[in-house]
Design an enzyme around this catalytic site. Structure first.
Site, PDB file in Angstrom:
ATOM      1  N   GLY A  15       0.822  -1.209   0.000  1.00 44.59           N
ATOM      2  CA  GLY A  15       0.000   0.000   0.000  1.00 44.59           C
ATOM      3  C   GLY A  15       0.849   1.249   0.000  1.00 44.59           C
ATOM      4  O   GLY A  15       2.073   1.202   0.147  1.00 44.59           O
ATOM      5  N   PHE A  19       2.473  10.093   2.939  1.00 43.86           N
ATOM      6  CA  PHE A  19       3.896  10.364   3.112  1.00 43.86           C
ATOM      7  C   PHE A  19       4.756   9.105   3.019  1.00 43.86           C
ATOM      8  O   PHE A  19       5.971   9.185   3.184  1.00 43.86           O
ATOM      9  CB  PHE A  19       4.169  11.013   4.480  1.00 43.86           C
ATOM     10  CG  PHE A  19       3.405  12.279   4.716  1.00 43.86           C
ATOM     11  CD1 PHE A  19       3.518  13.343   3.844  1.00 43.86           C
ATOM     12  CD2 PHE A  19       2.562  12.403   5.808  1.00 43.86           C
ATOM     13  CE1 PHE A  19       2.814  14.517   4.058  1.00 43.86           C
ATOM     14  CE2 PHE A  19       1.859  13.573   6.030  1.00 43.86           C
ATOM     15  CZ  PHE A  19       1.981  14.632   5.151  1.00 43.86           C
ATOM     16  N   LYS A  37       5.509   1.125   7.599  1.00 40.37           N
ATOM     17  CA  LYS A  37       5.416   2.392   6.878  1.00 40.37           C
ATOM     18  C   LYS A  37       6.836   2.928   6.714  1.00 40.37           C
ATOM     19  O   LYS A  37       7.540   3.155   7.705  1.00 40.37           O
ATOM     20  CB  LYS A  37       4.545   3.390   7.624  1.00 40.37           C
ATOM     21  CG  LYS A  37       3.095   2.981   7.733  1.00 40.37           C
ATOM     22  CD  LYS A  37       2.273   3.976   8.557  1.00 40.37           C
ATOM     23  CE  LYS A  37       2.117   5.285   7.839  1.00 40.37           C
ATOM     24  NZ  LYS A  37       1.149   6.182   8.541  1.00 40.37           N
ATOM     25  N   ASP A 132      -9.671  11.720  10.135  1.00 41.88           N
ATOM     26  CA  ASP A 132      -9.710  11.256   8.745  1.00 41.88           C
ATOM     27  C   ASP A 132     -10.314   9.860   8.657  1.00 41.88           C
ATOM     28  O   ASP A 132      -9.801   8.977   7.976  1.00 41.88           O
ATOM     29  CB  ASP A 132      -8.305  11.270   8.135  1.00 41.88           C
ATOM     30  CG  ASP A 132      -8.324  11.146   6.603  1.00 41.88           C
ATOM     31  OD1 ASP A 132      -9.348  11.536   5.994  1.00 41.88           O
ATOM     32  OD2 ASP A 132      -7.329  10.663   6.035  1.00 41.88           O
ATOM     33  N   LYS A 134     -12.599   7.147   7.303  1.00 40.38           N
ATOM     34  CA  LYS A 134     -13.224   6.837   6.021  1.00 40.38           C
ATOM     35  C   LYS A 134     -12.992   5.362   5.739  1.00 40.38           C
ATOM     36  O   LYS A 134     -12.125   4.733   6.387  1.00 40.38           O
ATOM     37  CB  LYS A 134     -12.641   7.706   4.906  1.00 40.38           C
ATOM     38  CG  LYS A 134     -11.128   7.611   4.749  1.00 40.38           C
ATOM     39  CD  LYS A 134     -10.619   8.589   3.696  1.00 40.38           C
ATOM     40  CE  LYS A 134      -9.102   8.540   3.586  1.00 40.38           C
ATOM     41  NZ  LYS A 134      -8.586   9.494   2.562  1.00 40.38           N
ATOM     42  N   ASN A 137      -9.485   3.957   5.483  1.00 38.71           N
ATOM     43  CA  ASN A 137      -8.658   3.896   6.690  1.00 38.71           C
ATOM     44  C   ASN A 137      -9.206   2.932   7.736  1.00 38.71           C
ATOM     45  O   ASN A 137      -8.861   3.010   8.907  1.00 38.71           O
ATOM     46  CB  ASN A 137      -8.526   5.295   7.305  1.00 38.71           C
ATOM     47  CG  ASN A 137      -7.627   6.194   6.476  1.00 38.71           C
ATOM     48  OD1 ASN A 137      -6.813   5.710   5.690  1.00 38.71           O
ATOM     49  ND2 ASN A 137      -7.771   7.490   6.652  1.00 38.71           N
ATOM     50  N   ASP A 150      -4.111   4.550  10.056  1.00 39.98           N
ATOM     51  CA  ASP A 150      -3.694   5.849   9.524  1.00 39.98           C
ATOM     52  C   ASP A 150      -4.049   6.999  10.460  1.00 39.98           C
ATOM     53  O   ASP A 150      -5.060   7.684  10.306  1.00 39.98           O
ATOM     54  CB  ASP A 150      -4.305   6.092   8.142  1.00 39.98           C
ATOM     55  CG  ASP A 150      -3.584   7.228   7.405  1.00 39.98           C
ATOM     56  OD1 ASP A 150      -2.817   7.964   8.065  1.00 39.98           O
ATOM     57  OD2 ASP A 150      -3.784   7.379   6.196  1.00 39.98           O
ATOM     58  N   THR A 169     -10.630  14.395   4.376  1.00 40.62           N
ATOM     59  CA  THR A 169     -11.105  14.034   3.042  1.00 40.62           C
ATOM     60  C   THR A 169     -12.442  14.724   2.807  1.00 40.62           C
ATOM     61  O   THR A 169     -13.344  14.598   3.639  1.00 40.62           O
ATOM     62  CB  THR A 169     -11.267  12.505   2.946  1.00 40.62           C
ATOM     63  OG1 THR A 169     -10.011  11.896   3.294  1.00 40.62           O
ATOM     64  CG2 THR A 169     -11.652  12.086   1.543  1.00 40.62           C
TER      65      THR A 169
END
Length: 625
Positions: A15, A19, A37, A132, A134, A137, A150, A169
């Protein structure tokens, strides 16, 4: 990646984030798999804000331990690269499940949403706002349990300075985040928001899970944000499988005022969620619970007031954005919502006969109302404190109508004059000799860029230019005129909520309803009706118009399709015959309820709109601001 060779093996990419790149990692000793990450410092570390954001994410992740939140495992910080190791969820994103399968069954949606609520309640209990939320995430593990991930935009809600940015978003933004962004562009950095923004996002997610479509949709970002600010969403006929209890929960989450929006705890105790734990829960009672003596289709209730409306009061009913109805009776204003019994309403005495009232709905935390009285004075009241906070003077004649722009208070008086006040300084910033006779209606467009004023059979349009109003365009049939013209007196007008350049006017005794394009001055639609048009409203949730009419013994509401002005339905209610010849109508922006009055001592409450959306909206992946 030599620095990792002793402990981890980095495998394939799984994924990408804003950043970072996310790859699969394996602990060489335990063989446990993780998601890592990988953040290249060369690209982002020189940006102070981005560096702080990433470090804040790590700090937040270290404090979290919950079965429905991806857990922090390790961090390796090298001069060139930052590696953040997280719990691996192998079931994919919630987004992909919805995109592939469409709307979920009620039981599946409830099971997933309850887990999301548990996780968000945990976050909020620790003073953390995700900001955030959604479907992209929200991950699923191999058993189908959810994992919120996230935390790049997450913040501790105690750090108010970090809770003032327009981020997230667009489709999932709460109205107060948009309001905050607008305020910052205007140089006002004192407006912030709290963790209630997450609950709005959850309302959007639940709507998507149950319908397969987003509640707010528009390719133009400006129009999308306007839909969100007014909570203009609906359930279609094709969404008939969505249970009423779930709709009720969504409505309580998608509430504009964050102080009235459901918290995670309240949502967890909502009957729709509790059904999973107790199938004997009774069916939710809708907003018509209080109705009695139901007579006519669409009519919810009639309420009797202590006395008739004063003849000097032109606007005596006004809804706030949170669904509170202000009722002006002589020198008092009464306040009603569905929690209050009409026999014991809270009220304030303004000290003079009221000519007009108008809620200011630009602030979600405090309720302000402008009140005009017969002594030519307009006062601004803080309704929560029941006290005057501003007084506006300068009107030589009685003020009959008031309307709000977010930064201006506009008044229309009996001598045809419009005065625009700066709310902060309390001073007039412009005085317009708009009409030769009394101004009977005045209203701003939904985006606060155009002001419409009515006197007799003429409607004039004024456009906002900086801090002042200017006569911007040549409008209507006469190329040298600035008016929209009916043959007889214009009784009412209303701006279209989804197209700010469309204005509907009610022609009264000429039995005509007209739709105008205020930029071209053209009448684009005209409808002749059997009865004079007394008042009109747009349906804020679908392309419909409601017109109000009177017969000697009946109040009649006609519902029309906007596209061709074809009639959908007629609602009517018998009333005692009398001398009252004017019908007044206001729509509750919170739940579409209509209240009507013929200026006597009775209010009629209607539920007539069937909110629908014409076509299914494709559910697509969203992007950050």
């Amino acid at each position: 990646m030599a620095e990792l060779s002793g402990k981890y093996e980095i495998l394939n990419e799984i994924g990408r984030g804003h950043f970072s790149v996310v790859k699969l990692a394996v602990d060489r000793h335990t063989k446990e798999t993780f998601a890592v990450k990988i953040i290249k410092k060369k690209r982002f570390w020189h940006i102070t804000k981005t560096k702080q954001q990433i470090l804040q994410e790590i700090e937040i992740l270290k404090q979290l331990k919950h079965p429905n939140i991806t857990s922090y495992k390790d961090v390796i910080d090298t001069p060139q690269t930052l590696y953040i190791f997280l719990e691996l969820a192998t079931g994919g994103e919630l987004f992909d499940k919805i995109y592939d399968d469409g709307a979920f069954s009620e039981s599946k949606a409830r099971e997933i949403f309850e887990q999301i609520l548990f996780a968000v309640d945990y976050l909020h209990s620790k003073g953390i706002a995700h900001r955030d939320l959604k479907p992209e995430n929200i991950l699923l593990d191999e058993k189908g349990n959810i994992k919120i991930t996230d935390f790049g935009l997450a913040r501790f809600t105690g750090q108010k300075a970090l809770m003032t940015s327009l981020c997230g978003t667009p489709e999932y933004l709460a109205p107060e985040v948009i309001e905050c962004g607008i305020a910052q562009k205007q140089g006002n950095t004192n407006i912030g928001y709290g963790k209630a923004v997450d609950m709005w996002s959850l309302g959007v997610i639940l709507y998507i899970m149950l319908t397969g479509e987003p509640p707010f949709d528009n390719k133009e970002k400006e129009h999308l944000l306007r839909q969100i600010e007014g909570a203009y969403f609906c359930f279609e006929e094709r969404h008939s499988s969505v249970p009423e209890l779930a709709k009720d929960l969504i409505t309580k989450l998608l509430t504009v005022d964050p102080t009235l929006r459901f918290t995670a705890q309240q949502a967890l105790n909502h009957p729709w969620i509790l059904q999973k734990r107790n199938h004997s829960i009774k069916k939710h009672i809708s907003s018509t619970e209080y109705m009695n003596n139901y007579i006519s289709e669409g009519l919810i209730q009639r309420f009797s007031l202590d006395k008739p409306i004063h003849p000097s009061t032109t606007k005596f009913l006004d809804w706030s954005c949170t669904g509170v109805l202000g009722i002006a009776l002589h020198n008092e204003i009464y306040f009603w919502n569905q929690e209050y019994n009409f026999s014991d309403l809270p009220s304030i005495d303004v000290g003079g006969i009221i000519t007009s009232i108008s809620w200011c709905n630009s602030s979600s935390s405090t309720q302000y109302m402008a009140v005009a009285t017969q002594d030519n004075i307009v006062t601004l009241w803080d309704i929560n404190k029941a006290q005057v906070i501003n007084k506006f003077t300068g009107n030589e004649n009685s003020v009959g109508v008031i309307t709000w722009n977010k930064s201006l208070l506009s008044t229309g008086s009996n001598d045809g004059k419009i005065i625009n006040y700066d709310v902060r300084s309390k001073q007039p910033i412009s005085i317009i000799h708009a009409h030769p006779r009394e101004i009977t209606k005045i209203t701003w467009s939904p985006d606060c860029s155009q002001l419409a004023s009515v006197s007799s059979n003429l409607v004039k349009i004024w456009e906002l230019n900086g801090a002042k109003l200017r006569n911007e365009q040549t409008l209507a049939n006469n190329a040298k005129s600035n008016v929209l013209r009916h043959h007889l007196v214009v009784k009412d007008l209303a701006w279209c909520p989804w197209n700010v350049d469309l204005l509907a006017t009610a022609g009264g005794e000429d039995c005509k309803t007209r739709i105008w394009n205020t930029q071209t001055g053209q009448c684009i639609l005209e409808k002749d009706t059997p009865l004079p048009v007394q008042t009109l409203q747009w349906c804020k949730y679908h392309k419909q118009i409601l017109t109000g009419h009177l017969t000697p013994n009946e109040t009649q509401l006609n519902q029309w399709k906007f596209k061709d002005m074809s009639q959908i339905r007629t609602y009517s209610e018998l009333r005692p015959s009398g001398e009252y010849k004017t019908l007044f109508m206001e729509q509750n922006p919170h739940n579409q309820m209509i209240v009507t009055s013929v200026r006597d001592d009775v209010l009629y409450f209607w539920d007539v709109f069937q909110p629908r959306r014409a076509n299914p909206v494709q559910f697509t992946r969203s992007t950050l601001f």
